[in-house]
Design an enzyme around this catalytic site. Structure first.
Site, PDB file in Angstrom:
ATOM      1  N   ALA A 134      -3.563  18.513  -5.132  1.00  0.00           N
ATOM      2  CA  ALA A 134      -3.075  18.659  -3.757  1.00  0.00           C
ATOM      3  C   ALA A 134      -1.601  18.294  -3.679  1.00  0.00           C
ATOM      4  O   ALA A 134      -1.247  17.125  -3.787  1.00  0.00           O
ATOM      5  CB  ALA A 134      -3.896  17.760  -2.819  1.00  0.00           C
ATOM      6  N   PRO A 138       1.562  21.400   5.097  1.00  0.00           N
ATOM      7  CA  PRO A 138       1.772  22.345   6.198  1.00  0.00           C
ATOM      8  C   PRO A 138       3.240  22.580   6.544  1.00  0.00           C
ATOM      9  O   PRO A 138       3.644  23.695   6.865  1.00  0.00           O
ATOM     10  CB  PRO A 138       1.025  21.694   7.370  1.00  0.00           C
ATOM     11  CG  PRO A 138      -0.013  20.839   6.735  1.00  0.00           C
ATOM     12  CD  PRO A 138       0.605  20.335   5.466  1.00  0.00           C
ATOM     13  N   GLY A 141       8.745  22.674   2.644  1.00  0.00           N
ATOM     14  CA  GLY A 141       9.628  23.779   2.297  1.00  0.00           C
ATOM     15  C   GLY A 141       9.349  24.263   0.891  1.00  0.00           C
ATOM     16  O   GLY A 141       8.282  24.026   0.327  1.00  0.00           O
ATOM     17  N   PHE A 166      -3.894  24.546   1.589  1.00  0.00           N
ATOM     18  CA  PHE A 166      -4.039  25.530   0.503  1.00  0.00           C
ATOM     19  C   PHE A 166      -4.427  24.860  -0.812  1.00  0.00           C
ATOM     20  O   PHE A 166      -3.880  25.176  -1.882  1.00  0.00           O
ATOM     21  CB  PHE A 166      -2.755  26.349   0.333  1.00  0.00           C
ATOM     22  CG  PHE A 166      -2.363  27.112   1.568  1.00  0.00           C
ATOM     23  CD1 PHE A 166      -3.255  27.966   2.193  1.00  0.00           C
ATOM     24  CD2 PHE A 166      -1.097  26.958   2.125  1.00  0.00           C
ATOM     25  CE1 PHE A 166      -2.899  28.660   3.341  1.00  0.00           C
ATOM     26  CE2 PHE A 166      -0.728  27.653   3.271  1.00  0.00           C
ATOM     27  CZ  PHE A 166      -1.645  28.505   3.884  1.00  0.00           C
ATOM     28  N   GLU A 254       1.237  25.830 -16.323  1.00  0.00           N
ATOM     29  CA  GLU A 254       0.648  26.324 -15.080  1.00  0.00           C
ATOM     30  C   GLU A 254       1.166  27.719 -14.740  1.00  0.00           C
ATOM     31  O   GLU A 254       0.389  28.611 -14.358  1.00  0.00           O
ATOM     32  CB  GLU A 254       0.942  25.347 -13.938  1.00  0.00           C
ATOM     33  CG  GLU A 254       0.194  25.673 -12.672  1.00  0.00           C
ATOM     34  CD  GLU A 254       0.326  24.598 -11.607  1.00  0.00           C
ATOM     35  OE1 GLU A 254      -0.170  24.807 -10.497  1.00  0.00           O
ATOM     36  OE2 GLU A 254       0.942  23.541 -11.903  1.00  0.00           O
ATOM     37  N   LEU A 349      -3.938  56.066  -5.566  1.00  0.00           N
ATOM     38  CA  LEU A 349      -4.675  56.999  -6.414  1.00  0.00           C
ATOM     39  C   LEU A 349      -6.145  57.097  -6.010  1.00  0.00           C
ATOM     40  O   LEU A 349      -6.802  58.107  -6.273  1.00  0.00           O
ATOM     41  CB  LEU A 349      -4.556  56.590  -7.887  1.00  0.00           C
ATOM     42  CG  LEU A 349      -3.182  56.812  -8.516  1.00  0.00           C
ATOM     43  CD1 LEU A 349      -3.125  56.206  -9.906  1.00  0.00           C
ATOM     44  CD2 LEU A 349      -2.848  58.297  -8.579  1.00  0.00           C
ATOM     45  N   HIS A 350      -6.655  56.035  -5.391  1.00  0.00           N
ATOM     46  CA  HIS A 350      -8.027  56.083  -4.873  1.00  0.00           C
ATOM     47  C   HIS A 350      -8.103  56.863  -3.558  1.00  0.00           C
ATOM     48  O   HIS A 350      -9.202  57.153  -3.082  1.00  0.00           O
ATOM     49  CB  HIS A 350      -8.579  54.666  -4.662  1.00  0.00           C
ATOM     50  CG  HIS A 350      -9.159  54.064  -5.898  1.00  0.00           C
ATOM     51  ND1 HIS A 350      -8.385  53.603  -6.928  1.00  0.00           N
ATOM     52  CD2 HIS A 350     -10.444  53.840  -6.266  1.00  0.00           C
ATOM     53  CE1 HIS A 350      -9.164  53.113  -7.880  1.00  0.00           C
ATOM     54  NE2 HIS A 350     -10.411  53.246  -7.504  1.00  0.00           N
ATOM     55  N   THR A 377       7.496  29.166  -4.722  1.00  0.00           N
ATOM     56  CA  THR A 377       7.824  30.463  -4.136  1.00  0.00           C
ATOM     57  C   THR A 377       8.762  31.241  -5.062  1.00  0.00           C
ATOM     58  O   THR A 377       9.369  30.680  -5.989  1.00  0.00           O
ATOM     59  CB  THR A 377       8.509  30.282  -2.778  1.00  0.00           C
ATOM     60  OG1 THR A 377       9.759  29.596  -2.979  1.00  0.00           O
ATOM     61  CG2 THR A 377       7.638  29.475  -1.824  1.00  0.00           C
ATOM     62  N   GLU A 379      11.642  32.283  -4.309  1.00  0.00           N
ATOM     63  CA  GLU A 379      12.991  31.727  -4.142  1.00  0.00           C
ATOM     64  C   GLU A 379      13.187  30.503  -5.040  1.00  0.00           C
ATOM     65  O   GLU A 379      14.241  30.342  -5.682  1.00  0.00           O
ATOM     66  CB  GLU A 379      13.233  31.348  -2.678  1.00  0.00           C
ATOM     67  CG  GLU A 379      13.339  32.526  -1.723  1.00  0.00           C
ATOM     68  CD  GLU A 379      11.984  33.152  -1.393  1.00  0.00           C
ATOM     69  OE1 GLU A 379      10.943  32.534  -1.714  1.00  0.00           O
ATOM     70  OE2 GLU A 379      11.973  34.264  -0.833  1.00  0.00           O
TER      71      GLU A 379
END
Length: 391
Positions: A134, A138, A141, A166, A254, A349-350, A377, A379
């Site tokens: 974790a 929220p 940045g 998340f 990672e 294509l589908h 991110t 950035e």
């Protein structure tokens, strides 16, 4: 059943030995029996059952890199590559197992005390304990140093306050590593961020709603809230104030795992799309349409081959202990973006069939964007690359 010949043909890669391929065959056969038939139901229910984690552990697939002294097999990173690829082949929501095995467990193995290793690692390996990391918040940045969750030391405990979001595996995790700020004004070489080990029943810990993301619906992603959660100082991982440096040390692996999973997702989308086009060819009287599809398929296959070659070279370097964080960051950023482009082309294509029903191609398209946001991110990653090449 999957033949050894089929696997050898698919994976004649320099870092894979016969033992890696046997490991791959075992995992693929296990997942074909224990995951594939139930995956759609897990997605509908929004979680993967704990019983499945235990089966993965019982079969010896979890945390292959952990030392024998703590119940592991002390395997090289090639086994982790195999595990990540075979899980992703089934579906992206199984990536939580890779996070458990090759993100969280290595933190304990590298920075934990003997007591911490003995307390957690054997249960990680058996699947008895599900883990999470974790750090995202929220209001956070793009910089890891922006963490606002605090841990104030008092009378042999840390009082932990803040919120995380998340968190993959967070809804059912038995254990989690929580990144928090223990010093608002750190003096180098300390960075003021620390990592605390938190068990699921810790007073002051509240799990928020399960985040029903549009992607990876059964990965158990959740919000976590800490309100004066009292954490013994013995649950500090490594040294106080060096958490950010620990995170940076582990980012190479990672991000590499993230890129490995993304290239496998793209490869699976190519396979699904080729099969679909071949099945439609007999019904399609327009040869020009098939020719155009051939051109697009050739472009996709070329991108995947380039990405796979890049990744395989980085895997070899990582296995020998080289510092390749710049190259791995390049691979993670480029491959995750490339996979999104491939996903869009495959859906086109589908044609109209790609947006109907519960076909796997729809799930792939839905899930493909998620890795773009993992481990920082775009950035953040581009900034690191620019700095590391001297700009």
């Amino acid at each position: 059943m999957v033949s050894t010949m089929a696997i050898n043909k698919d994976d004649s890669r320099s870092f894979l030995t016969e033992k890696h391929l046997l490991f791959k065959q075992s995992i693929r056969e296990f997942l074909a029996k224990e995951a594939v038939p139930f995956y759609d139901q897990w997605e509908k229910e929004g979680e993967i059952p704990c019983s499945f984690w235990e089966k993965v552990g019982d079969n010896g697939f979890l945390c292959p890199s952990i030392e024998v002294d703590f119940g592991g097999i002390g395997a090289d990173f090639g086994y982790s590559v195999v595990l990540a690829e075979e899980l992703e082949r089934v579906g992206s929501a199984l990536g939580g197992i890779s996070i458990h095995s090759d993100v969280v467990a290595p933190y304990i193995a590298s920075f934990g005390t003997i007591d911490q290793k003995q307390r957690y690692l054997p249960k990680f390996i058996t699947g008895e304990m599900m883990s999470a990391f974790a750090w995202t918040e929220p209001e956070m940045g793009s910089e890891l140093a922006d963490i606002q969750t605090t841990a104030i030391k008092k009378d042999g405990y840390y009082l932990l306050n803040g919120a995380k979001t998340f968190v993959t595996n967070g809804f059912k995790a038995d254990f989690m590593i929580v990144a928090c700020k223990t010093d608002p004004n750190p003096v180098p070489p300390k960075d003021g961020i620390s990592l605390l080990l938190i068990d699921k029943d810790k007073p002051g810990l509240t799990r928020g709603r399960k985040l029903c993301k549009t992607e990876q619906g059964s990965s158990g992603t959740a919000e976590l809230f800490f309100d004066d959660a009292s954490v013994p100082v013995g649950n500090l991982l490594g040294e106080e104030g060096k958490g950010l440096s620990y995170i940076m040390q582990k980012l190479q692996q990672e991000r590499l795992i993230c890129a490995i999973r993304s290239i496998m997702a793209a490869k699976d989308m190519l396979h699904l799309t080729m099969n679909f086009i071949k099945s439609q060819k007999a019904m399609d009287k327009k040869r020009s349409a098939f020719k155009k599809a051939q051109f697009t398929i050739a472009e996709i296959a070329t991108d995947i081959h380039l990405g796979r070659t890049f990744i395989d070279g980085l895997i070899c370097k990582h296995m020998t202990g080289e510092n390749i964080i710049t190259e791995v960051s390049m691979a993670k950023q480029w491959i995750t973006e490339m996979s999104k482009r491939i996903s869009d082309k495959c859906m086109q294509l589908h044609d109209r069939y790609g947006s109907m029903g519960d076909d796997k191609i729809i799930r792939r398209h839905r899930d493909i964007s998620s890795p773009t946001f993992f481990t920082g991110t775009d950035e953040t990653i581009k900034t690191l690359i620019a700095k590391n090449i001297g700009f």
